[in-house]
Design a protein around this motif. Structure first.
Motif, PDB file in Angstrom:
ATOM      1  N   ALA A  37      -9.138   3.715 -16.913  1.00 18.59           N
ATOM      2  CA  ALA A  37      -7.778   3.215 -16.743  1.00 18.59           C
ATOM      3  C   ALA A  37      -7.580   2.104 -17.764  1.00 18.59           C
ATOM      4  CB  ALA A  37      -7.584   2.700 -15.330  1.00 18.59           C
ATOM      5  N   GLU A  38      -6.723   2.370 -18.750  1.00 23.35           N
ATOM      6  CA  GLU A  38      -6.511   1.374 -19.799  1.00 23.35           C
ATOM      7  C   GLU A  38      -5.674   0.215 -19.261  1.00 23.35           C
ATOM      8  OE1 GLU A  38      -8.162   1.681 -22.500  1.00 23.35           O
ATOM      9  OE2 GLU A  38      -8.352   3.808 -23.055  1.00 23.35           O
ATOM     10  N   GLU A  39      -5.493  -0.754 -20.131  1.00 20.81           N
ATOM     11  CA  GLU A  39      -4.810  -1.994 -19.776  1.00 20.81           C
ATOM     12  C   GLU A  39      -3.496  -1.739 -19.026  1.00 20.81           C
ATOM     13  OE1 GLU A  39      -4.877  -4.384 -23.350  1.00 20.81           O
ATOM     14  OE2 GLU A  39      -3.211  -5.551 -22.523  1.00 20.81           O
ATOM     15  N   ASN A  40      -3.319  -2.498 -17.950  1.00 23.98           N
ATOM     16  CA  ASN A  40      -2.041  -2.522 -17.250  1.00 23.98           C
ATOM     17  C   ASN A  40      -1.627  -1.149 -16.693  1.00 23.98           C
ATOM     18  OD1 ASN A  40       0.191  -3.879 -16.260  1.00 23.98           O
ATOM     19  ND2 ASN A  40       1.424  -3.511 -18.097  1.00 23.98           N
ATOM     20  N   SER A  41      -2.566  -0.289 -16.444  1.00 22.72           N
ATOM     21  CA  SER A  41      -2.238   1.029 -15.889  1.00 22.72           C
ATOM     22  C   SER A  41      -2.511   1.022 -14.388  1.00 22.72           C
ATOM     23  CB  SER A  41      -3.068   2.113 -16.568  1.00 22.72           C
ATOM     24  OG  SER A  41      -4.435   1.928 -16.267  1.00 22.72           O
ATOM     25  N   GLN A  42      -2.153   2.132 -13.761  1.00 16.50           N
ATOM     26  CA  GLN A  42      -2.306   2.208 -12.308  1.00 16.50           C
ATOM     27  C   GLN A  42      -2.613   3.638 -11.898  1.00 16.50           C
ATOM     28  OE1 GLN A  42       0.833   0.104 -10.213  1.00 16.50           O
ATOM     29  NE2 GLN A  42       0.466   1.355  -8.397  1.00 16.50           N
ATOM     30  N   ALA A  43      -3.570   3.820 -10.990  1.00 12.38           N
ATOM     31  CA  ALA A  43      -3.900   5.177 -10.532  1.00 12.38           C
ATOM     32  C   ALA A  43      -4.670   5.139  -9.222  1.00 12.38           C
ATOM     33  CB  ALA A  43      -4.742   5.900 -11.587  1.00 12.38           C
ATOM     34  N   THR A  44      -4.646   6.259  -8.524  1.00 11.60           N
ATOM     35  CA  THR A  44      -5.418   6.435  -7.294  1.00 11.60           C
ATOM     36  C   THR A  44      -6.245   7.709  -7.413  1.00 11.60           C
ATOM     37  OG1 THR A  44      -3.747   5.335  -5.955  1.00 11.60           O
ATOM     38  CG2 THR A  44      -5.263   6.788  -4.792  1.00 11.60           C
ATOM     39  N   ILE A  45      -7.541   7.583  -7.180  1.00 11.47           N
ATOM     40  CA  ILE A  45      -8.462   8.704  -7.345  1.00 11.47           C
ATOM     41  C   ILE A  45      -9.184   8.939  -6.021  1.00 11.47           C
ATOM     42  CG2 ILE A  45     -10.425   9.573  -8.695  1.00 11.47           C
ATOM     43  CD1 ILE A  45      -8.158   8.700 -10.520  1.00 11.47           C
ATOM     44  N   VAL A  46      -9.278  10.188  -5.631  1.00 11.93           N
ATOM     45  CA  VAL A  46      -9.950  10.522  -4.370  1.00 11.93           C
ATOM     46  C   VAL A  46     -11.070  11.511  -4.628  1.00 11.93           C
ATOM     47  CG1 VAL A  46      -9.656  11.406  -2.025  1.00 11.93           C
ATOM     48  CG2 VAL A  46      -7.731  10.287  -3.187  1.00 11.93           C
ATOM     49  N   GLU A  47     -12.290  11.130  -4.328  1.00  8.56           N
ATOM     50  CA  GLU A  47     -13.408  12.078  -4.382  1.00  8.56           C
ATOM     51  C   GLU A  47     -13.691  12.533  -2.957  1.00  8.56           C
ATOM     52  OE1 GLU A  47     -16.908  10.661  -6.437  1.00  8.56           O
ATOM     53  OE2 GLU A  47     -15.707   9.443  -7.807  1.00  8.56           O
ATOM     54  N   ASP A  48     -13.710  13.831  -2.772  1.00  6.53           N
ATOM     55  CA  ASP A  48     -13.818  14.388  -1.427  1.00  6.53           C
ATOM     56  C   ASP A  48     -14.943  15.427  -1.451  1.00  6.53           C
ATOM     57  OD1 ASP A  48     -13.182  15.067   1.164  1.00  6.53           O
ATOM     58  OD2 ASP A  48     -11.077  15.528   0.771  1.00  6.53           O
ATOM     59  N   TYR A  49     -16.007  15.180  -0.698  1.00  5.84           N
ATOM     60  CA  TYR A  49     -17.197  16.048  -0.727  1.00  5.84           C
ATOM     61  C   TYR A  49     -17.252  16.912   0.523  1.00  5.84           C
ATOM     62  CZ  TYR A  49     -18.576  13.237  -4.682  1.00  5.84           C
ATOM     63  OH  TYR A  49     -18.587  12.619  -5.909  1.00  5.84           O
ATOM     64  N   VAL A  50     -17.283  18.227   0.326  1.00 10.73           N
ATOM     65  CA  VAL A  50     -17.276  19.150   1.464  1.00 10.73           C
ATOM     66  C   VAL A  50     -18.319  20.246   1.240  1.00 10.73           C
ATOM     67  CG1 VAL A  50     -14.795  18.755   1.818  1.00 10.73           C
ATOM     68  CG2 VAL A  50     -15.538  20.724   0.490  1.00 10.73           C
ATOM     69  N   SER A  51     -18.654  20.984   2.306  1.00 12.41           N
ATOM     70  CA  SER A  51     -19.545  22.130   2.132  1.00 12.41           C
ATOM     71  C   SER A  51     -18.925  23.395   2.678  1.00 12.41           C
ATOM     72  CB  SER A  51     -20.890  21.967   2.841  1.00 12.41           C
ATOM     73  OG  SER A  51     -21.105  20.706   3.333  1.00 12.41           O
ATOM     74  N   LEU A  52     -19.297  24.481   2.059  1.00  8.92           N
ATOM     75  CA  LEU A  52     -18.967  25.806   2.587  1.00  8.92           C
ATOM     76  C   LEU A  52     -20.281  26.412   3.060  1.00  8.92           C
ATOM     77  CD1 LEU A  52     -16.463  27.482   0.107  1.00  8.92           C
ATOM     78  CD2 LEU A  52     -16.126  27.070   2.545  1.00  8.92           C
ATOM     79  N   GLY A  53     -20.406  26.649   4.345  1.00 12.20           N
ATOM     80  CA  GLY A  53     -21.652  27.171   4.881  1.00 12.20           C
ATOM     81  C   GLY A  53     -22.694  26.078   4.995  1.00 12.20           C
ATOM     82  N   GLY A  54     -23.882  26.467   5.458  1.00 14.09           N
ATOM     83  CA  GLY A  54     -24.944  25.470   5.655  1.00 14.09           C
ATOM     84  C   GLY A  54     -25.884  25.469   4.474  1.00 14.09           C
TER      85      GLY A  54
END
Lengths: 453, 254
Positions: free
Chosen positions: A200-217
């Motif tokens: 994120a460069e100077e004076n910028s704005q953002a929202t980031i979401v890391e979401d960890y899930v599984s399919l099956g075991g």
């Protein structure tokens, strides 16, 4: 450690060495010498130190032996992708872009990149290494400290793909970027090493979401690293949601580099996983920076959820606030290890740390450890931790108004968690998290009454 | 049939018999008061009726509206129409007062086979009840009882009673810690709820509240037994003479 366990661990390391040779030759950007060197350095460092043990102060409460002994195999080509339908149930409503990674690799067919303002790049690392290697070289690996973090070194050795987000100077990215990491069921224990770079460069704005899930075991290790650069006066929110199945291992490191008056919020929500280690490591490197490190962990069964914070105040007039709430039931074990380092020049530091825990059973356990290292003389650092149980008084009060016991328990769990949720900005991410917490509290309340939800 | 019929109720806490055979009948539309010195078992009686499970009922029977109250869980008693205004209302950080009240009301409505009330219908109703108790709207968005003053907590109990509209309301020392203005407001709130279908049991140490909520019957509880019952004038007599006449041993002669 017993000799056969040492043998198992060194066999596992040998297994990584075996796959590293082939990986280094074929990985994205293998022709770039700086990248080859970065991976090589990572691998050398990992081979030198191996996996940490509980003798290491940073791993006192979490034994990574369970991870060290499993011969995890790197998931590479050749397996089929999940369907849209499989993925849809995990998606976060209201996200501007959704990147989907399956077993560590970008899945363009499952990803949706919305309309982005000029100056914003939302992409995957492998593609950007090919397209724009100079921009990546400028940041990748510059912030993560491989010397002190063997898992980070291992991630660097095998870094291949992950999210890449770049927000240019002065640009405001309003809609959150959601990044979904899906682990699929494999025939044998599988590992993937997502590597994310957010600039994120100077004076910028953002929202980031890391979401960890599984399919099956299936036995799986997700060993992820995110380097987040918040340049001067930027405002960044980062979310980490762990909701893999309760047999999965997840080790993650978020390394934040903050500039002058940059304002960063890190929110961690740990619900899933068998053994989870979440490292949050901000460096307040410019004057007047603010960092909020907010977390919630909810464990049951035999889950082990370890929250490790290393907050480095490297400049004057910065503030950091850590708030972690834990709810533990069954035989779950939680860890809050909050380390704060105030460097010599970081005068007028204001660092605060609070960890509150709710233990719902006699066999649940929490280790909470503040660790303050202060080398400046004009600072304010406070810390506090509490451990409590669900109040019979509160339960009776709710029930005396007609609310059944299970709902009353659920309400009290949500109430305890709401302290953390209230620190998240209102909007789609908070709604997403609230829904996950409500569902989780429902399952926990049902389980504590011996019912199946 | 009485609305509440307590027969020979005996309750133990650890090795002490707190209630030693309490008998009491109340009809719908009546206001009774239980008065007694500290430690006489007043609060125990109130809590047992609200079905707090930490008390060990060793004997007797309680019929509420003809049903076996002692077989009910706290939430069932509430859904059947019993309400306890707590002597020490509990603070619950993280749950807003409005959300709590709506959850409670809807739990009770659901039990009675009524449709749940949505926020659109609920809030105007709630605002109206707030006015009755001269309470600030802001208290609705605050966490339940958290950082409420003593008077606000007690008013909040009566607000809950007004919203949940019980058949039997038990007020456990609702007057304690209230200044005279707050006492008047609380009493007015309670009086506004007096009606032929509802019974109110006022548990108190002092007579003062009974100047404002005038009871039909007054019972004196001493050492776990009701030693005397009478009309409202009995409260004045107690105020005048104190509980001294009913000290240890005196109960036997009553």
């Amino acid at each position: 450690m017993g000799s056969d366990r040492v043998a198992a661990a060194s066999q596992a390391i040998a297994k990584y060495a075996e796959s590293f040779g082939g990986f280094q030759k074929s990985a994205p950007g293998h022709e770039l010498s700086w990248l080859r060197k970065l991976r090589q350095d990572g691998f050398v460092r990992f081979s030198e130190v191996g996996f940490p043990t509980t003798r290491d102060e940073d791993w006192r409460f979490t034994n990574p032996g369970a991870i060290a002994q499993v011969p995890f195999r790197l998931v590479r080509n050749g397996h089929s992708l999940p369907s849209q339908k499989d993925i849809d149930r995990f998606r976060m409503p209201g996200a501007g872009s959704q990147l989907v990674f399956v077993d560590g690799r970008f899945a363009p067919g499952l990803s949706l990149v919305g309309k982005l303002p000029a100056g914003v790049t939302v992409s995957n690392l492998a593609a950007e290494i090919a397209r724009n290697p100079e921009a990546i070289e400028k940041h990748l690996g510059h912030y993560l400290n491989m010397q002190r973090d063997a898992f980070g070194a291992l991630n660097t050795a095998f870094l291949e793909d992950g999210a890449y987000v770049h927000v240019a100077k002065g640009v405001v990215l309003e809609a959150p970027v959601a990044i979904l990491f899906v682990s699929t069921e494999q025939d044998s224990p599988a590992v993937n090493h997502p590597r994310n770079l957010i600039v994120a460069e100077e004076n910028s704005q953002a929202t980031i979401v890391e979401d960890y899930v599984s399919l099956g075991g299936g036995q799986a290790l997700c060993n992820t690293v995110t380097e987040l650069v918040a340049a001067d006066h930027s405002v960044i929110s980062h979310y980490m949601i762990e909701r893999e199945h309760t047999g999965a291992f997840n080790v993650s490191t978020l390394r934040i580099q903050q500039g002058r008056t940059a304002d960063v919020s890190s929110h961690s929500v740990l619900l899933g996983g068998a053994l989870v280690r979440n490292n949050v490591h901000p460096v307040l490197g410019g004057e007047g920076g603010e960092c909020l490190i907010n977390g919630l962990f909810i464990g049951n069964g035999r889950q082990h959820l370890d929250n490790y914070m290393l907050v480095e105040h490297a400049s004057p007039h910065c503030g950091s606030r850590q708030f972690y709430n834990g709810i533990l039931d069954g035989h779950a074990h939680g860890v809050f290890h909050g380390r704060i380092i105030v460097h010599k020049d970081a005068q007028k530091t204001d660092a605060k740390q609070t960890n509150r825990n709710l233990l719902l059973s006699d066999s649940a356990q929490i280790d909470t450890k503040p660790q303050l290292e202060i080398y400046a003389d004009d600072v304010k650092c406070t810390h506090g931790a509490t451990i409590g149980q669900m109040e019979e008084n509160s339960l009776f009060y709710l029930r005396s108004r007609g609310i059944d016991e299970m709902s009353a328990r659920r309400l009290l769990l949500v109430a305890f968690a709401s302290e953390c949720m209230d620190r998240m900005k209102e909007g789609p991410v908070r709604t997403h998290v609230e829904k996950l917490i409500h569902d989780h509290a429902f399952r926990l309340a049902a389980a504590s009454l011996g019912r199946v939800a | 049939m009485s609305l509440l019929d307590i027969k020979d109720l005996r309750v133990r806490v650890e090795d002490r018999e707190i209630l030693q055979g309490v008998n009491l009948q109340m009809n719908a539309g009546e206001v009774h008061s239980i008065m007694g010195p500290n430690g006489s078992g007043k609060s125990t009686l109130a809590q047992v009726l609200a079905r707090r499970e930490t008390y060990n009922v060793t004997g007797g029977e309680v019929l509420f509206n003809g049903k076996d109250l002692l077989a009910m869980k706290p939430e069932e008693a509430a859904c059947e129409g019993l309400f306890l205004a707590f002597q020490y209302p509990v603070e619950i950080p993280g749950i807003s007062n409005a959300y709590f009240l709506r959850s409670a009301l809807n739990a009770i409505r659901k039990y009675r086979g009524l449709e749940e009330m949505d926020a659109m219908d609920f809030l105007p109703m709630l605002r109206q009840k707030l006015k009755l108790l001269d309470m600030d709207d802001k208290l609705l968005n605050r966490s339940v009882n958290e950082a409420f003053s003593g008077g606000e907590k007690k008013r909040n109990e009566i607000l809950q009673m007004a919203v949940l509209e019980p058949k039997l309301a038990i007020l456990d020392e609702t007057d304690s810690g209230l200044d005279i203005d707050a006492l008047r407001i609380v009493a007015e709130g309670v009086n506004a709820m007096r009606n032929p279908e509802r019974a109110i049991l006022v548990v108190t140490h002092y007579q003062r509240l009974l100047n404002y909520i005038v009871p039909d019957r007054v019972h004196v509880l001493v050492e776990g037994r009701i030693v005397r019952s009478g009309g409202p004038e009995l409260a004045l007599e107690l105020e005048d003479k104190g509980y001294g006449a009913y000290d240890a041993g005196a109960g036997a002669s009553a």
